[in-house]
Design a protein around this motif. Structure first.
Motif, PDB file in Angstrom:
ATOM      1  N   ILE A 226     -11.645  -9.577 -14.961  1.00 15.54           N
ATOM      2  CA  ILE A 226     -10.347  -8.958 -14.703  1.00 15.54           C
ATOM      3  C   ILE A 226     -10.392  -7.483 -15.094  1.00 15.54           C
ATOM      4  CG2 ILE A 226      -9.049 -11.092 -15.045  1.00 15.54           C
ATOM      5  CD1 ILE A 226      -8.191  -9.836 -17.823  1.00 15.54           C
ATOM      6  N   MET A 227      -9.427  -6.752 -14.569  1.00 14.41           N
ATOM      7  CA  MET A 227      -9.165  -5.385 -14.993  1.00 14.41           C
ATOM      8  C   MET A 227      -7.928  -5.401 -15.876  1.00 14.41           C
ATOM      9  SD  MET A 227      -9.534  -3.654 -11.225  1.00 14.41           S
ATOM     10  CE  MET A 227      -8.439  -4.922 -10.560  1.00 14.41           C
ATOM     11  N   VAL A 228      -7.883  -4.522 -16.861  1.00 12.73           N
ATOM     12  CA  VAL A 228      -6.693  -4.349 -17.687  1.00 12.73           C
ATOM     13  C   VAL A 228      -6.198  -2.912 -17.542  1.00 12.73           C
ATOM     14  CG1 VAL A 228      -7.191  -6.192 -19.330  1.00 12.73           C
ATOM     15  CG2 VAL A 228      -8.150  -3.915 -19.717  1.00 12.73           C
ATOM     16  N   GLY A 229      -4.966  -2.709 -17.943  1.00 10.08           N
ATOM     17  CA  GLY A 229      -4.338  -1.410 -17.737  1.00 10.08           C
ATOM     18  C   GLY A 229      -3.499  -1.367 -16.487  1.00 10.08           C
ATOM     19  N   LEU A 230      -3.279  -2.522 -15.877  1.00  7.74           N
ATOM     20  CA  LEU A 230      -2.482  -2.628 -14.658  1.00  7.74           C
ATOM     21  C   LEU A 230      -1.009  -2.949 -14.926  1.00  7.74           C
ATOM     22  CD1 LEU A 230      -5.104  -4.622 -12.602  1.00  7.74           C
ATOM     23  CD2 LEU A 230      -4.045  -2.515 -11.778  1.00  7.74           C
ATOM     24  N   GLY A 231      -0.686  -3.229 -16.177  1.00  5.41           N
ATOM     25  CA  GLY A 231       0.692  -3.581 -16.519  1.00  5.41           C
ATOM     26  C   GLY A 231       0.819  -4.932 -17.181  1.00  5.41           C
ATOM     27  N   GLU A 232      -0.311  -5.584 -17.471  1.00 10.24           N
ATOM     28  CA  GLU A 232      -0.310  -6.879 -18.152  1.00 10.24           C
ATOM     29  C   GLU A 232       0.052  -6.700 -19.631  1.00 10.24           C
ATOM     30  OE1 GLU A 232      -3.662  -4.734 -19.242  1.00 10.24           O
ATOM     31  OE2 GLU A 232      -3.155  -5.303 -17.166  1.00 10.24           O
ATOM     32  N   VAL A 233       0.392  -7.791 -20.287  1.00  9.95           N
ATOM     33  CA  VAL A 233       0.583  -7.775 -21.737  1.00  9.95           C
ATOM     34  C   VAL A 233      -0.502  -8.642 -22.364  1.00  9.95           C
ATOM     35  CG1 VAL A 233       3.058  -7.371 -21.581  1.00  9.95           C
ATOM     36  CG2 VAL A 233       2.211  -9.723 -21.711  1.00  9.95           C
ATOM     37  N   ARG A 234      -0.748  -8.440 -23.636  1.00 10.48           N
ATOM     38  CA  ARG A 234      -1.872  -9.065 -24.332  1.00 10.48           C
ATOM     39  C   ARG A 234      -1.850 -10.592 -24.207  1.00 10.48           C
ATOM     40  NH1 ARG A 234      -5.610  -7.861 -28.329  1.00 10.48           N
ATOM     41  NH2 ARG A 234      -6.059  -9.493 -29.857  1.00 10.48           N
ATOM     42  N   ASN A 235      -0.699 -11.208 -24.410  1.00 14.44           N
ATOM     43  CA  ASN A 235      -0.634 -12.671 -24.360  1.00 14.44           C
ATOM     44  C   ASN A 235      -1.012 -13.223 -22.988  1.00 14.44           C
ATOM     45  OD1 ASN A 235       0.002 -12.981 -27.024  1.00 14.44           O
ATOM     46  ND2 ASN A 235       2.208 -13.254 -26.703  1.00 14.44           N
ATOM     47  N   THR A 253     -15.800 -11.054 -17.768  1.00 19.33           N
ATOM     48  CA  THR A 253     -15.863  -9.600 -17.900  1.00 19.33           C
ATOM     49  C   THR A 253     -14.450  -9.032 -17.934  1.00 19.33           C
ATOM     50  OG1 THR A 253     -15.997  -9.210 -15.505  1.00 19.33           O
ATOM     51  CG2 THR A 253     -18.074  -9.475 -16.695  1.00 19.33           C
ATOM     52  N   ILE A 254     -14.257  -8.002 -18.753  1.00 19.56           N
ATOM     53  CA  ILE A 254     -12.970  -7.311 -18.861  1.00 19.56           C
ATOM     54  C   ILE A 254     -13.243  -5.817 -18.846  1.00 19.56           C
ATOM     55  CG2 ILE A 254     -10.812  -7.054 -20.158  1.00 19.56           C
ATOM     56  CD1 ILE A 254     -11.536  -9.621 -21.685  1.00 19.56           C
ATOM     57  N   GLY A 255     -12.647  -5.100 -17.906  1.00 18.41           N
ATOM     58  CA  GLY A 255     -12.863  -3.662 -17.803  1.00 18.41           C
ATOM     59  C   GLY A 255     -11.568  -2.912 -17.554  1.00 18.41           C
ATOM     60  N   GLN A 256     -11.593  -1.627 -17.763  1.00 20.06           N
ATOM     61  CA  GLN A 256     -10.432  -0.771 -17.546  1.00 20.06           C
ATOM     62  C   GLN A 256     -10.242  -0.492 -16.058  1.00 20.06           C
ATOM     63  OE1 GLN A 256      -8.033   0.990 -19.698  1.00 20.06           O
ATOM     64  NE2 GLN A 256      -7.171   1.306 -17.663  1.00 20.06           N
ATOM     65  N   TYR A 257      -9.015  -0.689 -15.565  1.00 20.29           N
ATOM     66  CA  TYR A 257      -8.702  -0.298 -14.191  1.00 20.29           C
ATOM     67  C   TYR A 257      -8.641   1.221 -14.101  1.00 20.29           C
ATOM     68  CZ  TYR A 257      -5.870   0.831 -10.100  1.00 20.29           C
ATOM     69  OH  TYR A 257      -5.404   1.389  -8.932  1.00 20.29           O
ATOM     70  N   LEU A 258      -9.298   1.773 -13.078  1.00 17.39           N
ATOM     71  CA  LEU A 258      -9.258   3.203 -12.802  1.00 17.39           C
ATOM     72  C   LEU A 258      -8.723   3.403 -11.386  1.00 17.39           C
ATOM     73  CD1 LEU A 258     -12.700   4.280 -14.310  1.00 17.39           C
ATOM     74  CD2 LEU A 258     -10.432   4.586 -15.328  1.00 17.39           C
ATOM     75  N   GLN A 259      -7.728   4.202 -11.251  1.00 19.17           N
ATOM     76  CA  GLN A 259      -7.037   4.412  -9.979  1.00 19.17           C
ATOM     77  C   GLN A 259      -7.892   5.258  -9.032  1.00 19.17           C
ATOM     78  OE1 GLN A 259      -3.300   6.294 -10.660  1.00 19.17           O
ATOM     79  NE2 GLN A 259      -2.613   6.201  -8.538  1.00 19.17           N
ATOM     80  N   LYS A 263      -2.736   6.883  -3.791  1.00 17.64           N
ATOM     81  CA  LYS A 263      -2.157   5.850  -2.933  1.00 17.64           C
ATOM     82  C   LYS A 263      -2.396   4.438  -3.467  1.00 17.64           C
ATOM     83  CE  LYS A 263      -0.698   8.794   0.175  1.00 17.64           C
ATOM     84  NZ  LYS A 263       0.752   8.973   0.451  1.00 17.64           N
ATOM     85  N   HIS A 264      -3.126   4.324  -4.555  1.00 15.94           N
ATOM     86  CA  HIS A 264      -3.415   3.014  -5.139  1.00 15.94           C
ATOM     87  C   HIS A 264      -2.472   2.722  -6.295  1.00 15.94           C
ATOM     88  CE1 HIS A 264      -7.133   3.730  -2.879  1.00 15.94           C
ATOM     89  NE2 HIS A 264      -7.360   2.432  -2.969  1.00 15.94           N
ATOM     90  N   HIS A 265      -2.524   1.488  -6.770  1.00 13.58           N
ATOM     91  CA  HIS A 265      -1.708   1.072  -7.912  1.00 13.58           C
ATOM     92  C   HIS A 265      -1.976   2.006  -9.090  1.00 13.58           C
ATOM     93  CE1 HIS A 265      -0.184  -1.392 -11.229  1.00 13.58           C
ATOM     94  NE2 HIS A 265       0.383  -2.189 -10.338  1.00 13.58           N
ATOM     95  N   PRO A 266      -0.938   2.440  -9.796  1.00 17.91           N
ATOM     96  CA  PRO A 266      -1.160   3.363 -10.907  1.00 17.91           C
ATOM     97  C   PRO A 266      -1.788   2.681 -12.121  1.00 17.91           C
ATOM     98  CG  PRO A 266       1.140   2.730 -10.822  1.00 17.91           C
ATOM     99  CD  PRO A 266       0.500   2.149  -9.591  1.00 17.91           C
ATOM    100  N   VAL A 267      -2.480   3.457 -12.917  1.00 15.35           N
ATOM    101  CA  VAL A 267      -2.912   2.996 -14.235  1.00 15.35           C
ATOM    102  C   VAL A 267      -1.679   3.009 -15.135  1.00 15.35           C
ATOM    103  CG1 VAL A 267      -4.334   3.487 -16.256  1.00 15.35           C
ATOM    104  CG2 VAL A 267      -5.257   3.872 -13.960  1.00 15.35           C
ATOM    105  N   MET A 268      -1.339   1.859 -15.697  1.00 13.47           N
ATOM    106  CA  MET A 268      -0.174   1.767 -16.568  1.00 13.47           C
ATOM    107  C   MET A 268      -0.519   2.070 -18.024  1.00 13.47           C
ATOM    108  SD  MET A 268       1.901   1.157 -14.191  1.00 13.47           S
ATOM    109  CE  MET A 268       3.391   0.960 -15.174  1.00 13.47           C
ATOM    110  N   ALA A 269      -1.790   1.866 -18.379  1.00 13.90           N
ATOM    111  CA  ALA A 269      -2.226   2.139 -19.757  1.00 13.90           C
ATOM    112  C   ALA A 269      -3.738   2.207 -19.803  1.00 13.90           C
ATOM    113  CB  ALA A 269      -1.736   1.049 -20.704  1.00 13.90           C
ATOM    114  N   PHE A 270      -4.261   3.032 -20.699  1.00 14.20           N
ATOM    115  CA  PHE A 270      -5.692   3.031 -20.991  1.00 14.20           C
ATOM    116  C   PHE A 270      -5.897   2.223 -22.267  1.00 14.20           C
ATOM    117  CE2 PHE A 270      -5.652   6.858 -18.282  1.00 14.20           C
ATOM    118  CZ  PHE A 270      -6.678   6.506 -17.419  1.00 14.20           C
ATOM    119  N   VAL A 271      -6.594   1.106 -22.116  1.00  9.88           N
ATOM    120  CA  VAL A 271      -6.853   0.203 -23.234  1.00  9.88           C
ATOM    121  C   VAL A 271      -7.948   0.809 -24.101  1.00  9.88           C
ATOM    122  CG1 VAL A 271      -7.572  -2.131 -23.862  1.00  9.88           C
ATOM    123  CG2 VAL A 271      -6.128  -1.764 -21.838  1.00  9.88           C
TER     124      VAL A 271
END
Length: 333
Positions: A226-235, A253-259, A263-271
């Motif tokens: 999965i990618m994180v930083g898309l707007g998910e919460v930890r739980n 695997t867990i990685g940071q989403y990079l926009q 025109k793509h989904h925004p990065v909501m947070a950098f983990v």
């Protein structure tokens, strides 16, 4: 060292895809200091690029604007993307072209096999675009590619990263019968984000796909990310880990989403790296054989080294490996 987007823009010079033009622009967050990559352009990178071009192949490294292309191609590690460069879906995170794909290149399996031999790969990753236009979703093409690599490079281990084969009855069985060493299918994000991020897919179908691989052939390693930083919460991430374990997935695997573009989904947070390390610790505690969790983790990044560790972890679990061999394989690089 340069930033991810500067590196890729210069190296790949990818035009904006037509299907993204009508999407509203989204904000682009400034990347933190820990998001750094090696610039492409080294002699090893060029040699890999020359082999890819000579065989007329497509790589997900380029098409998806992977931030690790400089590092991986320097080591002659390329992830081949079969069945063309045009996907039948338009996921909000992905930089691969969307549209109606052309016909399959029936010589492609052997072209991939020839490139694997020329690169001298001990472990290869083969992925594809989604081909919802094909009756079997491209399953037979995957199987032919696996068989061609086996025939040309019998010592090479094979990892595949497949589409979900949604509504393609019997497709999964065709791929599993070809016996890849690792079957990877990424769920990409937590289920609450599917309608925004991955609208053409179904979370529980993808989960069931991986579970079914284990039912058909328990010897095949399964993997998902999965990618994180898309707007998910930890739980939500922790619950997803439990879902993965219920499906007997071996490697997460867990990685940071990079926009890729505005025109793509925004990065909501950098983990932060510390948060990624926490996810890794928890995932191992939940029973995964292998976990890769870091800002620049991608499905095929360090895939060969990770496969060796994955195999060693299974041997340790089954009690079939010597302490010396385990120590050398599991040692950090």
């Amino acid at each position: 060292m340069v930033t991810v987007l500067n590196t890729l823009n210069r190296a790949l010079e990818k035009p904006r895809h037509p299907e993204k033009v009508n999407r509203p622009e989204t904000p682009v967050l400034k990347k933190p200091d820990w998001i750094r990559v090696r610039a492409p352009g080294t002699p090893g990178w060029q040699e890999t690029a020359d082999i890819v071009r000579a065989n007329g192949l497509v790589t997900v490294c380029e098409e998806a604007s992977c931030p690790n292309i400089g590092e991986c191609w320097q080591k002659k590690h390329a992830t081949f993307m079969i069945m063309g460069d045009t996907c039948t879906r338009a996921c909000a995170f992905c930089n691969v072209r969307t549209g109606m794909p052309g016909p399959l290149d029936m010589d492609e399996p052997q072209k991939v096999a020839d490139a694997v031999a020329r690169l001298g790969l001990e472990h290869v990753v083969v992925t594809s675009v989604d081909r919802d236009d094909l009756a079997d979703g491209g399953a037979e093409h995957f199987a032919r590619t696996i068989r061609a690599i086996r025939a040309t490079s019998p010592g090479t281990t094979i990892e595949i990263l497949t589409p979900d084969f949604l509504r393609k009855d019997g497709a999964l069985e065709v791929v599993v019968e070809a016996k890849p060493d690792v079957f990877n299918h990424n769920l990409e994000c937590v289920p609450s984000l599917y309608l925004k991020v991955r609208p053409g897919a179904r979370y529980f179908h993808s989960l069931r796909l991986l579970q079914r691989v284990k039912e058909l052939d328990p010897s095949i390693f399964t993997k998902s990310g999965i990618m994180v930083g898309l707007g998910e919460v930890r739980n939500e991430v922790l619950q997803l880990m439990d879902d993965f374990r219920s499906a007997e997935i071996d490697f997460m695997t867990i990685g940071q989403y990079l926009q890729p573009t505005r025109k793509h989904h925004p990065v909501m947070a950098f983990v932060t790296p510390d948060e990624f390390k926490s996810y890794e610790t928890i995932a191992y505690a939940k029973g995964f054989l292998m976990v890769s969790s870091s800002p620049l983790t991608r499905s095929s990044h360090h895939a060969g080294e990770d496969f060796a560790r994955l195999r060693a972890a299974r041997s340790a679990k089954l009690g079939t490996a010597s302490p010396a061999s385990l120590a050398s394989t599991l040692a950090p690089t």
